[in-house]
Each structure stands twice: as structure tokens, then as C-alpha cells.
Scaffold this motif. Structure first.
Motif, PDB file in Angstrom:
ATOM      1  N   GLY A  94       0.810  -1.206   0.000  1.00 37.25           N
ATOM      2  CA  GLY A  94       0.000   0.000   0.000  1.00 37.25           C
ATOM      3  C   GLY A  94       0.844   1.256   0.000  1.00 37.25           C
ATOM      4  N   ILE A  95       1.854   1.309   0.873  1.00 39.79           N
ATOM      5  CA  ILE A  95       2.703   2.498   0.927  1.00 39.79           C
ATOM      6  C   ILE A  95       3.571   2.602  -0.325  1.00 39.79           C
ATOM      7  CG2 ILE A  95       4.458   1.292   2.315  1.00 39.79           C
ATOM      8  CD1 ILE A  95       3.620   5.075   2.296  1.00 39.79           C
ATOM      9  N   VAL A 108       3.009  11.228  -0.787  1.00 36.53           N
ATOM     10  CA  VAL A 108       2.656  10.362   0.338  1.00 36.53           C
ATOM     11  C   VAL A 108       3.861   9.504   0.692  1.00 36.53           C
ATOM     12  CG1 VAL A 108       1.163   8.504   1.159  1.00 36.53           C
ATOM     13  CG2 VAL A 108       0.228  10.314  -0.303  1.00 36.53           C
ATOM     14  N   ARG A 109       4.238   9.561   1.964  1.00 39.13           N
ATOM     15  CA  ARG A 109       5.358   8.762   2.460  1.00 39.13           C
ATOM     16  C   ARG A 109       5.043   8.233   3.857  1.00 39.13           C
ATOM     17  NH1 ARG A 109      10.668  12.378   1.913  1.00 39.13           N
ATOM     18  NH2 ARG A 109       9.394  14.186   1.357  1.00 39.13           N
ATOM     19  N   THR A 295       6.871  -2.015  16.921  1.00 36.35           N
ATOM     20  CA  THR A 295       7.952  -1.047  16.786  1.00 36.35           C
ATOM     21  C   THR A 295       7.565   0.068  15.834  1.00 36.35           C
ATOM     22  OG1 THR A 295      10.253  -0.756  16.060  1.00 36.35           O
ATOM     23  CG2 THR A 295       8.988  -2.477  14.966  1.00 36.35           C
ATOM     24  N   THR A 296       8.071   1.263  16.075  1.00 35.93           N
ATOM     25  CA  THR A 296       7.847   2.371  15.157  1.00 35.93           C
ATOM     26  C   THR A 296       8.914   2.418  14.062  1.00 35.93           C
ATOM     27  OG1 THR A 296       9.045   3.839  16.674  1.00 35.93           O
ATOM     28  CG2 THR A 296       6.641   3.791  16.859  1.00 35.93           C
ATOM     29  N   ASP A 297       9.879   1.499  14.100  1.00 35.26           N
ATOM     30  CA  ASP A 297      10.833   1.384  12.994  1.00 35.26           C
ATOM     31  C   ASP A 297      10.129   0.814  11.763  1.00 35.26           C
ATOM     32  OD1 ASP A 297      12.840   2.290  14.608  1.00 35.26           O
ATOM     33  OD2 ASP A 297      13.796   0.344  14.898  1.00 35.26           O
ATOM     34  N   VAL A 298      10.543   1.269  10.598  1.00 37.42           N
ATOM     35  CA  VAL A 298      10.048   0.700   9.337  1.00 37.42           C
ATOM     36  C   VAL A 298      11.039  -0.373   8.909  1.00 37.42           C
ATOM     37  CG1 VAL A 298       9.371   1.182   6.966  1.00 37.42           C
ATOM     38  CG2 VAL A 298       9.042   2.939   8.729  1.00 37.42           C
ATOM     39  N   LYS A 319      15.719   3.899  -5.579  1.00 42.15           N
ATOM     40  CA  LYS A 319      17.115   3.479  -5.484  1.00 42.15           C
ATOM     41  C   LYS A 319      17.490   3.239  -4.025  1.00 42.15           C
ATOM     42  CE  LYS A 319      18.487   5.961  -9.671  1.00 42.15           C
ATOM     43  NZ  LYS A 319      19.325   7.052 -10.237  1.00 42.15           N
ATOM     44  N   ASP A 320      16.884   4.019  -3.131  1.00 38.26           N
ATOM     45  CA  ASP A 320      17.108   3.897  -1.692  1.00 38.26           C
ATOM     46  C   ASP A 320      15.759   4.104  -1.013  1.00 38.26           C
ATOM     47  OD1 ASP A 320      17.672   4.184   1.014  1.00 38.26           O
ATOM     48  OD2 ASP A 320      19.464   5.395   0.699  1.00 38.26           O
ATOM     49  N   TRP A 321      15.084   3.007  -0.658  1.00 39.86           N
ATOM     50  CA  TRP A 321      13.722   3.119  -0.127  1.00 39.86           C
ATOM     51  C   TRP A 321      13.666   3.905   1.168  1.00 39.86           C
ATOM     52  CZ3 TRP A 321      12.311   1.146   4.626  1.00 39.86           C
ATOM     53  CH2 TRP A 321      13.150   0.181   5.200  1.00 39.86           C
ATOM     54  N   LYS A 322      14.716   3.826   1.990  1.00 39.08           N
ATOM     55  CA  LYS A 322      14.719   4.567   3.255  1.00 39.08           C
ATOM     56  C   LYS A 322      14.718   6.078   3.005  1.00 39.08           C
ATOM     57  CE  LYS A 322      17.373   0.984   5.665  1.00 39.08           C
ATOM     58  NZ  LYS A 322      18.625   0.701   6.402  1.00 39.08           N
ATOM     59  N   ALA A 323      15.539   6.512   2.077  1.00 40.17           N
ATOM     60  CA  ALA A 323      15.668   7.939   1.810  1.00 40.17           C
ATOM     61  C   ALA A 323      14.486   8.497   1.030  1.00 40.17           C
ATOM     62  CB  ALA A 323      16.966   8.213   1.039  1.00 40.17           C
ATOM     63  N   GLU A 324      13.903   7.688   0.155  1.00 40.21           N
ATOM     64  CA  GLU A 324      12.883   8.193  -0.752  1.00 40.21           C
ATOM     65  C   GLU A 324      11.453   7.980  -0.264  1.00 40.21           C
ATOM     66  OE1 GLU A 324      13.615   7.207  -4.966  1.00 40.21           O
ATOM     67  OE2 GLU A 324      15.557   6.438  -4.305  1.00 40.21           O
ATOM     68  N   MET A 325      11.200   6.928   0.497  1.00 42.98           N
ATOM     69  CA  MET A 325       9.829   6.580   0.850  1.00 42.98           C
ATOM     70  C   MET A 325       9.434   6.988   2.261  1.00 42.98           C
ATOM     71  SD  MET A 325       9.516   2.792  -0.869  1.00 42.98           S
ATOM     72  CE  MET A 325       7.900   2.609  -0.149  1.00 42.98           C
ATOM     73  N   LEU A 326      10.377   7.490   3.034  1.00 42.74           N
ATOM     74  CA  LEU A 326      10.110   7.853   4.423  1.00 42.74           C
ATOM     75  C   LEU A 326      10.319   9.348   4.632  1.00 42.74           C
ATOM     76  CD1 LEU A 326      10.488   4.740   4.634  1.00 42.74           C
ATOM     77  CD2 LEU A 326      11.725   5.125   6.758  1.00 42.74           C
ATOM     78  N   PHE A 327       9.469   9.952   5.472  1.00 43.77           N
ATOM     79  CA  PHE A 327       9.738  11.305   5.929  1.00 43.77           C
ATOM     80  C   PHE A 327      10.916  11.272   6.889  1.00 43.77           C
ATOM     81  CE2 PHE A 327       5.158  12.098   4.818  1.00 43.77           C
ATOM     82  CZ  PHE A 327       5.414  13.039   3.851  1.00 43.77           C
ATOM     83  N   PRO A 328      11.641  12.380   7.036  1.00 42.72           N
ATOM     84  CA  PRO A 328      12.874  12.369   7.836  1.00 42.72           C
ATOM     85  C   PRO A 328      12.692  11.902   9.272  1.00 42.72           C
ATOM     86  CG  PRO A 328      12.752  14.374   6.527  1.00 42.72           C
ATOM     87  CD  PRO A 328      11.432  13.690   6.375  1.00 42.72           C
TER      88      PRO A 328
END
Length: 333
Positions: A94-95, A108-109, A295-298, A319-328
Motif C-alpha cells: 500500500g505504501i 505520500v510517504r 515497533t515504530t521502525d520501518v 534506489k534507496d527506499w529509506k531515503a525516498e519513501m520515508l519522511f525524515p
């Protein structure tokens, strides 16, 4: 005279800016979840009015929080884009799907993780001992065909069994059903539903029916835990409501700490809020299981982005799901 006029104009502008700034943050927060024990933190947040508490502490006054329950991520995605939701609890696909659709627009992230819980593929037909044993007349219940996390995990399993080009081999057997409806049909035993890819506690409830057993879990398919759910919102909501956004995340962290501190109390709250008849001990066992991570970790969305990109379901995988799909503010591993 001019100095007086300029001073008056500056004062008026400052007053207007202050008043609009005070009005800028929303006075209502709309949140959606799905069915099951995986949403226990959100249930506690609603029951104990934790968002309202943290909103007041942030100086926002009285904020109305509206909670909804949806069948699956695909429905919530539409509600987020249409502006009818502020936060949605989305599964991994979904995300990923809505992030891809809204890059450069609604943005949307994921703002936070929620948990990781193993999904369970239960079967009730004794002839089904492996994926190859499913027949054309069989039906497998998933929250949403093709697009839900369970449906995608089934595609990953099919790709491992028959090759990447055959990843959709079992799609024609899947039907969209909510977890409660699928559980009822598995217990009835007189329908075409011979399998259910579901989540706690519905997987455990199904296993109480004689003849129902587990064929495999998502951890078996994916090789380890992946976020069962994340909390997603739009870039616009985050930018327009920084205090309310922060209050929601603070409430989520408090609810997560409550579950970690006393799983028995969390199980009691779940039973009271859902009228679930599961034994208290069973719910505690689920929360204590090695495959459960509150956990609140993704966690490891890359397992899905890699697959969806490889088979063409995701045209531009990150290319980097952590950097691109998550808010800081979100943490990932």
C-alpha cells in the motif's frame, strides 16, 4: 504621517500572520486502520485519547480525532489522495504503490512504522500440502487481490515456485475478503474458500477449527520480518500541520511503549475494544511471539520494492527506499 501608516500596516500584517498561523493547523485529525491485533497501538490511542492529550500539550487546544476502519490499503490510498484522510495504516504494498503514484504531487510517504507481524497462509483442504496442490476451483482469501501485502507475498512465493514469469500463477484463485469474513468462511467449511492469507489474531482463530493448518508464513516467503504496517500521510498535511503531525507521532510512541510495558493490559484492551472472544493468553502469546515486533521502525520494505520492480509492478522503484519513501522523522532498518 507615513511612518505612522507604515507602522500601522506592519502591525496589521503581523496580527494577520499570527492569526492565520494560529488557524493554520487543522482542528480535526482523521485516521484509518484495518482489522486485527496489529492495530493495537492505534486502538489504545483512540481509547485513551492520546492524540488529544499530546495536541493540547503542543498548544493546539481541543482537537477532534476521527477514527475509521477499512478493509485494505487500496481503499485508504484513495481516501488519502482525495483529502478524506490524514493518516492511514498501510501495508507494505500500500505504501509503495501510493508513494509511486504521488511522487511530485501529493508526496505520500511513511511517517512511522507500526509493527511487523508474520502473515499466515492457512488451508483447510487436506490435499493441499504445497502451492502446487491448489486447483482451479480453489479460492484463497486475501484482503485485496493483487495489491495487498498478502497477495504480493503470494506472488513472491509463486515466483520462487514456478519462476519470475509465473508470479501471477495463483492470482486467479484469490478473492478479496476482510479478515473477519475470511475467518468465518474458513470455520464454516462449506464454501469455496479453502485458504486464507491472514494476520493475527485471525490466523490463530482459524487454527482452532479442526482440519485448518498453516501452509506457510510471510517470514518463510520473505526470509524475515517486514513491516506489517506503516503510518502514512501526505507532504501537504505534514507541512501545514507540524504540531499536529508531531502530536500524532508522540501519541503513537506512547501507545507503543504501553504495549511493550504490559502486554497483558494491551490484550485486555484489545478484547474490550473489539469484543474478540480469543483467550487472553492467546493474545499475549501473539504479542510475545518472536515473529511479532511492535515497533515504530520501518522494516525491510526493500523486499517488496525489489520484487515489484523486477516483475514490472513498480515502474520506477526507489534506489534507496529509506531515503525516498520515508519522511525524515521515520526510522528504518
Amino acid at each position: 504621517m507615513w511612518k505612522t501608516m507604515i507602522s500601522a500596516a506592519a502591525l496589521a500584517l503581523a496580527t494577520f500572520a499570527a492569526s492565520t498561523g494560529a488557524r493554520a493547523e487543522a482542528k480535526e485529525l482523521r485516521v484509518a486502520k484495518q482489522y486485527g491485533l496489529g492495530y493495537i497501538q492505534l486502538m489504545l490511542m483512540e481509547d485513551q485519547k492520546l492524540v488529544e492529550k499530546h495536541a493540547k500539550e503542543a498548544g493546539l487546544g481541543d482537537v477532534k480525532v476521527t477514527w475509521s476502519t477499512f478493509r485494505s490499503s487500496d481503499v485508504m490510498n484513495d481516501a488519502l489522495i482525495s483529502g478524506n484522510l490524514d493518516f492511514a495504516a498501510l501495508g507494505p504494498t500500500g505504501i509503495i504503490t501510493i508513494w509511486s503514484r504521488t511522487r511530485g504531487s501529493f508526496d505520500v510517504r511513511a511517517a512511522s512504522g507500526l509493527n511487523a507481524m508474520a502473515w499466515t497462509l492457512n488451508v483447510r483442504d487436506p490435499s493441499i500440502k504445497a502451492l502446487r496442490d491448489f486447483k482451479p476451483e480453489h479460492r484463497i482469501a486475501v484482503p485485496a487481490v493483487k495489491v495487498s501485502g498478502q497477495a504480493t507475498a503470494l506472488q513472491i512465493a509463486a515466483a520462487k515456485e514456478w519462476g519470475d514469469k509465473e508470479y501471477e500463477k495463483l492470482d486467479s484463485l484469490t478473492v478479496s475478503l476482510s479478515h473477519p469474513d475470511a475467518t468465518a468462511m474458513m470455520a464454516a467449511g462449506k464454501t469455496e474458500i479453502v485458504a486464507s492469507f491472514t494476520s493475527p489474531p485471525f490466523a490463530d482463530i482459524q487454527l482452532r477449527t479442526p482440519g485448518v493448518r498453516t501452509l506457510m508464513t510471510s517470514d518463510d516467503i520473505l526470509g524475515g520480518p517486514v513491516s506489517f504496517n506503516v503510518l502514512a500521510t501526505t507532504g501537504k498535511f505534514r507541512n501545514d500541520n507540524p504540531k499536529l503531525y508531531g502530536a500524532f507521532l508522540a501519541a503513537l510512541k506512547e501507545a507503543t511503549a504501553i504495549v511493550a510495558k504490559d502486554k497483558g493490559a494491551a490484550a485486555d484492551a484489545y478484547k474490550r475494544l473489539t469484543n474478540d472472544k480469543s483467550p487472553r493468553e492467546d493474545l499475549i502469546a501473539i504479542l510475545d511471539a518472536k515473529t511479532t515486533h511492535i515497533t515504530t521502525d520501518v522494516l525491510n520494505l526493500g523486499a517488496f520494492t525489489d520484487f515489484m520492480g523486477k516483475v514490472g509492478r513498480l515502474k520506477n522503484p526507489p534506489k534507496d527506499w529509506k531515503a525516498e519513501m520515508l519522511f525524515p522523522e521515520a526510522t528504518a532498518r
